[in-house]
Design an enzyme around this catalytic site. Structure first.
Site, PDB file in Angstrom:
ATOM      1  N   GLU A 104       0.862  -1.178   0.000  1.00  0.00           N
ATOM      2  CA  GLU A 104       0.000   0.000   0.000  1.00  0.00           C
ATOM      3  C   GLU A 104       0.896   1.225   0.000  1.00  0.00           C
ATOM      4  OE1 GLU A 104      -0.524  -2.140   2.800  1.00  0.00           O
ATOM      5  OE2 GLU A 104      -2.420  -3.090   2.271  1.00  0.00           O
ATOM      6  N   TYR A 116       7.429   2.155  -7.829  1.00  0.00           N
ATOM      7  CA  TYR A 116       6.769   0.845  -7.825  1.00  0.00           C
ATOM      8  C   TYR A 116       6.309   0.462  -9.227  1.00  0.00           C
ATOM      9  CZ  TYR A 116       6.699   1.755  -2.771  1.00  0.00           C
ATOM     10  OH  TYR A 116       7.043   2.060  -1.485  1.00  0.00           O
TER      11      TYR A 116
END
Length: 147
Positions: A104, A116
């Site tokens: 998250e 990411y």
């Protein structure tokens, strides 16, 4: 010279300092100690000349790797330390049977999101009001196809 290696109990003091300097609701040193003592975890540090510059961690839950922490000292950001940590974490996780990775990230953390994505993570959902201080949604990201 930057070295990426497994976190040890001797690193926890510096890791705790970094954690407290970055996160509004930081993990305690005891939480890191407990995580290190579990069989299904991988915690790495980036070290240079005896100084911990960053760290990351993962919990392997039946072949799924939940990335719990990624942090780099503010004065060492934008030097590819988080990328080096995550690349090693993904490789080590894969060696230990992790078939998919999740994490998250705050919606407002554009730099982390771009990192990411560059590592193959994709957006797969939102956790409403996941973060506190300030309250903010989390983007749920997954990397399911391993290179």
């Amino acid at each position: 010279m930057l070295e990426i290696r497994e976190m040890t109990e001797y690193d926890i003091e510096q890791v705790g300092e970094i954690e407290e300097s970055i996160f509004s609701v930081p993990w305690s040193r005891k939480s890191f100690q407990e995580a290190l003592n579990k069989e299904n975890t991988i915690y790495l540090v980036a070290e240079s000349d005896g100084k911990i510059l960053g760290y990351c961690g993962l919990w392997n839950i039946i072949g799924e790797g939940e990335i719990t922490n990624v942090a780099v000292r503010s004065e060492y950001r934008r030097k590819k330390i988080a990328r080096a940590l995550l690349e090693q974490l993904l490789a080590t996780g894969k060696e230990k049977g992790v078939e998919a990775f999740t994490l998250e990230v705050r919606e407002s953390n554009t730099g982390a999101i771009l990192l990411y994505e560059s590592l193959g993570f994709v957006h797969e959902g939102i956790r409403k009001n996941f973060y506190e201080k300030p309250q903010e949604n989390a983007i749920i990201m997954w990397k399911r196809q391993l290179d």
